[in-house]
Design a protein around this motif. Structure first.
Motif, short mmCIF file in Angstrom:
data_model
loop_
_atom_site.label_atom_id
_atom_site.label_comp_id
_atom_site.label_asym_id
_atom_site.label_seq_id
_atom_site.Cartn_x
_atom_site.Cartn_y
_atom_site.Cartn_z
N SER A 156 -43.07 54.47 -122.03
CA SER A 156 -41.85 54.46 -121.23
C SER A 156 -41.91 53.25 -120.32
N GLY A 157 -40.83 52.47 -120.31
CA GLY A 157 -40.81 51.28 -119.48
C GLY A 157 -41.92 50.31 -119.80
N GLU A 158 -42.27 50.17 -121.08
CA GLU A 158 -43.32 49.27 -121.56
C GLU A 158 -44.72 49.70 -121.12
N HIS A 159 -44.85 50.92 -120.65
CA HIS A 159 -46.16 51.45 -120.26
C HIS A 159 -46.51 52.64 -121.16
N VAL A 160 -47.80 52.75 -121.49
CA VAL A 160 -48.27 53.98 -122.13
C VAL A 160 -48.47 54.99 -121.00
N VAL A 161 -47.60 55.98 -120.92
CA VAL A 161 -47.66 56.94 -119.82
C VAL A 161 -48.35 58.24 -120.22
N ALA A 162 -48.50 58.45 -121.52
CA ALA A 162 -49.16 59.68 -121.98
C ALA A 162 -49.72 59.46 -123.37
N LEU A 163 -50.71 60.27 -123.72
CA LEU A 163 -51.30 60.26 -125.06
C LEU A 163 -51.25 61.67 -125.63
N LEU A 164 -50.92 61.74 -126.90
CA LEU A 164 -50.98 63.00 -127.64
C LEU A 164 -52.24 62.99 -128.48
N TYR A 165 -53.09 64.00 -128.31
CA TYR A 165 -54.29 64.17 -129.13
C TYR A 165 -54.07 65.38 -130.02
N ALA A 166 -54.51 65.29 -131.27
CA ALA A 166 -54.38 66.44 -132.17
C ALA A 166 -55.51 66.42 -133.20
N ASP A 167 -55.90 67.61 -133.64
CA ASP A 167 -56.84 67.74 -134.75
C ASP A 167 -56.53 69.04 -135.50
N ASN A 168 -57.28 69.29 -136.57
CA ASN A 168 -57.04 70.49 -137.37
C ASN A 168 -58.22 71.45 -137.34
N LEU A 169 -58.94 71.46 -136.23
CA LEU A 169 -59.98 72.48 -136.06
C LEU A 169 -59.32 73.84 -135.83
N PRO A 170 -59.96 74.94 -136.19
CA PRO A 170 -61.31 75.00 -136.76
C PRO A 170 -61.36 74.84 -138.28
N GLY A 171 -60.22 74.86 -138.95
CA GLY A 171 -60.24 74.80 -140.41
C GLY A 171 -60.67 73.46 -140.97
N GLY A 172 -60.29 72.38 -140.29
CA GLY A 172 -60.69 71.05 -140.72
C GLY A 172 -59.90 70.48 -141.87
N GLU A 173 -58.67 70.99 -142.09
CA GLU A 173 -57.84 70.43 -143.15
C GLU A 173 -57.50 68.98 -142.85
N PRO A 174 -57.32 68.15 -143.89
CA PRO A 174 -56.92 66.76 -143.65
C PRO A 174 -55.61 66.69 -142.89
N ILE A 175 -55.48 65.70 -142.02
CA ILE A 175 -54.24 65.50 -141.28
C ILE A 175 -53.20 64.91 -142.23
N GLY A 176 -52.03 65.50 -142.26
CA GLY A 176 -50.99 65.07 -143.19
C GLY A 176 -50.14 63.94 -142.65
N ASP A 177 -48.96 63.80 -143.21
CA ASP A 177 -48.03 62.75 -142.83
C ASP A 177 -47.57 62.95 -141.39
N THR A 178 -47.67 61.92 -140.57
CA THR A 178 -47.30 62.02 -139.15
C THR A 178 -46.09 61.16 -138.82
N SER A 179 -45.39 60.65 -139.81
CA SER A 179 -44.28 59.73 -139.54
C SER A 179 -43.18 60.41 -138.74
N ALA A 180 -42.86 61.67 -139.05
CA ALA A 180 -41.82 62.36 -138.30
C ALA A 180 -42.25 62.58 -136.85
N LEU A 181 -43.52 62.92 -136.65
CA LEU A 181 -44.03 63.10 -135.30
C LEU A 181 -43.92 61.82 -134.50
N GLU A 182 -44.16 60.68 -135.15
CA GLU A 182 -44.07 59.42 -134.43
C GLU A 182 -42.64 59.12 -133.97
N VAL A 183 -41.66 59.54 -134.76
CA VAL A 183 -40.26 59.41 -134.33
C VAL A 183 -40.02 60.26 -133.08
N VAL A 184 -40.56 61.48 -133.09
CA VAL A 184 -40.38 62.38 -131.95
C VAL A 184 -41.05 61.79 -130.70
N LEU A 185 -42.22 61.19 -130.86
CA LEU A 185 -42.91 60.57 -129.72
C LEU A 185 -42.09 59.41 -129.15
#
Length: 206
Positions: A156-185
């Motif tokens: 926001s305003g050319e600053h990184v004001v927040a970070l989203l962290y995510a993982d798939n524990l405890p199952g450990g499945e591979p992380i899928g397509d995140t393109s839609a999430l990036e639009v939301v961010l």
């Protein structure tokens, strides 16, 4: 300094928005790949974020959307070279802190390699832990080390004001397509811009 005032105001907006979350509600969606209806869902979330009346729903919308495809999600506010946890969905699934506990988690914003790469590239990172900082962050967030994690910025305003962290524990499945999430961010950053502007106008008129 006008820029410092802008960043400080954004922090206030982030904390206010985080405070409006209904923490009694957890995600009702299992962690899985985005469904064929993801485009419709993306349009819905984006529309809500563009609605100025829904600016108090920015973080819940981001966290909810992320939790539809990722098992554990945490939001960190970036302030004074420190990353501070402010909201989460699912961290306790792998021994992580609840909402209140996450807000007590702080660390230097460039300590984990995951975070450094996001700040250096201004883009999302999906990678295995690669240094002691990543390992420390993983321990702060649970009782297991993920094979890979996803970290992305909210700008926001050319600053990184927040970070989203995510993982798939405890199952450990591979992380899928995140393109839609990036639009939301990206939409979340624009919504924070609008929230800051509205706040500034209200203060100017007071």
């Amino acid at each position: 300094d006008v820029e410092d005032e802008y960043v400080e105001s954004l922090h206030d907006v982030l904390l206010a928005v985080a405070g409006r979350r209904d923490t009694s509600k957890s995600s009702s969606y299992p962690a899985h790949s985005l469904s064929p209806a993801s485009l419709s869902r993306l349009k819905e979330v984006s529309a809500r974020m563009r609605d100025s009346a829904s600016k108090g729903e920015v973080l819940p919308q981001v966290l909810q959307f992320a939790s539809e495809s990722l098992s554990r999600v945490a939001m960190f506010m970036i302030r004074d070279d420190t990353a501070q946890g402010i909201a989460q969905v699912g961290l306790p699934k792998a021994g992580g802190p609840d909402e209140q506990g996450l807000r007590e988690v702080t660390l230097p914003h460039r300590e984990p390699a995951w975070f450094r790469r996001v700040f250096d590239t201004r883009g999302p990172v999906r990678a295995a832990p690669s240094d002691d900082g990543d390992q420390r962050l993983a321990v702060l967030l649970g009782n297991a080390i993920p094979e890979e994690a996803y970290v992305a910025p909210i700008e926001s305003g050319e600053h990184v004001v927040a970070l989203l962290y995510a993982d798939n524990l405890p199952g450990g499945e591979p992380i899928g397509d995140t393109s839609a999430l990036e639009v939301v961010l990206h939409e979340a950053g624009l919504a924070l811009d609008r929230a800051w502007l509205e706040r500034a106008l209200e203060e100017a008129e007071a």
